[in-house]
Write an enzyme that holds these catalytic residues in place. Structure first.
Site, PDB file in Angstrom:
ATOM      1  N   ARG A   1     -31.338   1.525 -78.674  1.00 47.93           N
ATOM      2  CA  ARG A   1     -31.254   2.394 -77.509  1.00 47.93           C
ATOM      3  C   ARG A   1     -30.080   3.352 -77.679  1.00 47.93           C
ATOM      4  O   ARG A   1     -30.274   4.530 -77.920  1.00 47.93           O
ATOM      5  CB  ARG A   1     -31.124   1.540 -76.240  1.00 47.93           C
ATOM      6  CG  ARG A   1     -31.374   2.311 -74.961  1.00 47.93           C
ATOM      7  CD  ARG A   1     -31.281   1.442 -73.728  1.00 47.93           C
ATOM      8  NE  ARG A   1     -29.964   0.851 -73.540  1.00 47.93           N
ATOM      9  CZ  ARG A   1     -29.581   0.224 -72.425  1.00 47.93           C
ATOM     10  NH1 ARG A   1     -30.435   0.102 -71.418  1.00 47.93           N
ATOM     11  NH2 ARG A   1     -28.375  -0.286 -72.323  1.00 47.93           N
TER      12      ARG A   1
ATOM     13  N   LYS B   1     -21.572   2.205 -62.688  1.00 44.60           N
ATOM     14  CA  LYS B   1     -22.499   3.316 -62.879  1.00 44.60           C
ATOM     15  C   LYS B   1     -23.527   3.329 -61.742  1.00 44.60           C
ATOM     16  O   LYS B   1     -23.677   2.363 -60.995  1.00 44.60           O
ATOM     17  CB  LYS B   1     -23.207   3.185 -64.235  1.00 44.60           C
ATOM     18  CG  LYS B   1     -24.061   1.919 -64.374  1.00 44.60           C
ATOM     19  CD  LYS B   1     -24.686   1.821 -65.745  1.00 44.60           C
ATOM     20  CE  LYS B   1     -25.548   0.552 -65.844  1.00 44.60           C
ATOM     21  NZ  LYS B   1     -26.235   0.455 -67.147  1.00 44.60           N
TER      22      LYS B   1
ATOM     23  N   MET C   1     -44.097   6.299 -45.761  1.00 40.32           N
ATOM     24  CA  MET C   1     -42.839   6.951 -46.116  1.00 40.32           C
ATOM     25  C   MET C   1     -41.679   6.491 -45.238  1.00 40.32           C
ATOM     26  O   MET C   1     -40.580   6.239 -45.726  1.00 40.32           O
ATOM     27  CB  MET C   1     -42.985   8.470 -46.024  1.00 40.32           C
ATOM     28  CG  MET C   1     -41.726   9.221 -46.446  1.00 40.32           C
ATOM     29  SD  MET C   1     -41.873  11.011 -46.327  1.00 40.32           S
ATOM     30  CE  MET C   1     -43.043  11.336 -47.653  1.00 40.32           C
TER      31      MET C   1
ATOM     32  N   TYR D   1     -52.419   3.066 -42.866  1.00 40.99           N
ATOM     33  CA  TYR D   1     -53.239   3.937 -43.711  1.00 40.99           C
ATOM     34  C   TYR D   1     -54.333   3.141 -44.417  1.00 40.99           C
ATOM     35  O   TYR D   1     -54.118   2.020 -44.895  1.00 40.99           O
ATOM     36  CB  TYR D   1     -52.368   4.620 -44.772  1.00 40.99           C
ATOM     37  CG  TYR D   1     -51.540   5.770 -44.249  1.00 40.99           C
ATOM     38  CD1 TYR D   1     -52.144   6.881 -43.677  1.00 40.99           C
ATOM     39  CD2 TYR D   1     -50.156   5.744 -44.349  1.00 40.99           C
ATOM     40  CE1 TYR D   1     -51.390   7.945 -43.210  1.00 40.99           C
ATOM     41  CE2 TYR D   1     -49.382   6.802 -43.894  1.00 40.99           C
ATOM     42  CZ  TYR D   1     -50.005   7.896 -43.317  1.00 40.99           C
ATOM     43  OH  TYR D   1     -49.249   8.948 -42.859  1.00 40.99           O
TER      44      TYR D   1
END
Length: 345
Positions: free
Chosen positions: A128, A33, A290, A242
């Site tokens: 679940r 998965k 980023m 930053y």
């Protein structure tokens, strides 16, 4: 700007599957998965099929499209989320085996795909997915008469071997399923490591295939190297990144590296992570942005062209611990921008 290089070792995936398979006397499936936990479901499933895997699990029906195209009609592909409304055509066309989780799903499946293969998931305390014990008790005879392929449950604390929830769930599962003439499954990677009482007829390793804990003997599967874009000298007292979050306490040499939170390198790793040039550690300084990281390479004898974030010097789970998370999350968040090199089977 060049991108990071993510190397994926399919031979290691196969070796891990074979090792986990060798720990049991039952059949061993493979959980692929989430694009095989970020590693690449098409290549992983092909390699494991060649190695002997014949049963695969995905989270949702859509994930099975890639598998069926890669593997052909033979292998059994089961869907943990069961038979959702809107999945009927896909389940039929791809010949999937949904693990039915409720009476509603059971009704949906029997009405829309009579005679089609299915399995059952029972909740043994995780709350679940799966039929609750009372539901199962009410419909067990009806369901068993339809010939399910598998009856399964899932352990919530298998990564903690001494947790009392493990024997509790085992006891509940046995109470609910002992005596049925259907294959049973309880163990994923952690359950395999708990021992033969948890193995039943089929195990479903996931994270262990990809080199993650709790399978400590796993062969590492990935290596992540990031290219250096620029190197500069930073004077004592100057700041980097930053928010001026790092200030040089000595004359420093700082490498700016291609990679950031857009590539799955968590911002939580700011001022915490370490990258490596060979065996020499180089601390990440300042904030993860980023697309870029800033790394202190002052103590290196040469300017590096690339630095390693995941590899022999630092495992997947070591990095995850520094981010306050688990290897599963690191793997599944690996970004799409990496230059992926896959080798092996």
């Amino acid at each position: 700007m060049s991108t990071g290089r993510l190397t994926i070792d399919l031979d290691a995936v196969v070796a891990n599957w074979r090792t986990l398979d060798g720990m049991t006397n039952c059949k061993t499936a493979a959980v692929v998965k989430a694009d095989a936990y970020g590693v690449g479901a098409e290549n992983v499933s092909k390699a494991l099929f060649k190695a002997g895997a014949r049963k695969f699990f995905v989270a949702v029906a859509e994930e099975a499209v890639v598998l069926r195209e890669a593997l052909g009609p033979g292998p059994e592909i089961s869907v943990f989320s069961g038979h959702m409304r809107g999945d009927t055509d896909l389940i039929r066309e791809l010949n999937l085996t949904p693990m039915l989780n409720s009476v509603e799903q059971m009704t949906q499946h029997f009405e829309t795909l009579p005679g089609h293969s299915f399995g059952i998931q029972i909740d043994t305390g995780m709350n679940r997915l799966g039929m609750e014990p009372q539901e199962w008790g009410a419909v067990a005879d009806l369901v068993l008469a339809q010939g399910p392929k598998l009856v399964m449950s899932h352990l919530s604390c298998a990564d903690e071997p001494d947790h009392p929830m493990n024997p509790h769930q085992l006891d509940v599962f046995k109470q609910l399923t002992d005596g049925i003439n259907v294959p049973r499954s309880l163990a994923a990677t952690g359950g395999i490591l708990l021992g033969p009482d948890y193995h039943f007829d089929l195990t479903r390793p996931g994270i262990g295939l990809y080199g993650g804990l709790p399978f400590e003997q796993a062969t590492p599967v990935i290596e992540l190297e990031l290219p250096v874009v620029q190197i500069r000298d930073v004077a004592e007292g100057e700041v980097v990144g930053y928010g001026n979050s790092w200030q040089a306490e000595r004359p420093s040499r700082v490498a700016t590296v291609s990679g950031g939170y857009a590539d799955g390198i968590f911002r939580m790793l700011s001022d915490k992570a370490t990258l490596y040039h060979g065996d020499k550690p180089c601390p990440l300084i300042g904030r993860v942005s980023m697309d870029l990281l800033t790394i202190d390479v002052t103590d290196l004898s040469e300017d590096p062209e690339r630095l390693t974030l995941i590899g022999p010097q630092q495992s997947l789970d070591t990095l995850a611990a520094k981010a306050g998370t688990i290897g599963y999350e690191v793997l599944t968040q690996l970004g799409a921008r990496y230059n992926r090199r896959t080798y092996g089977k």
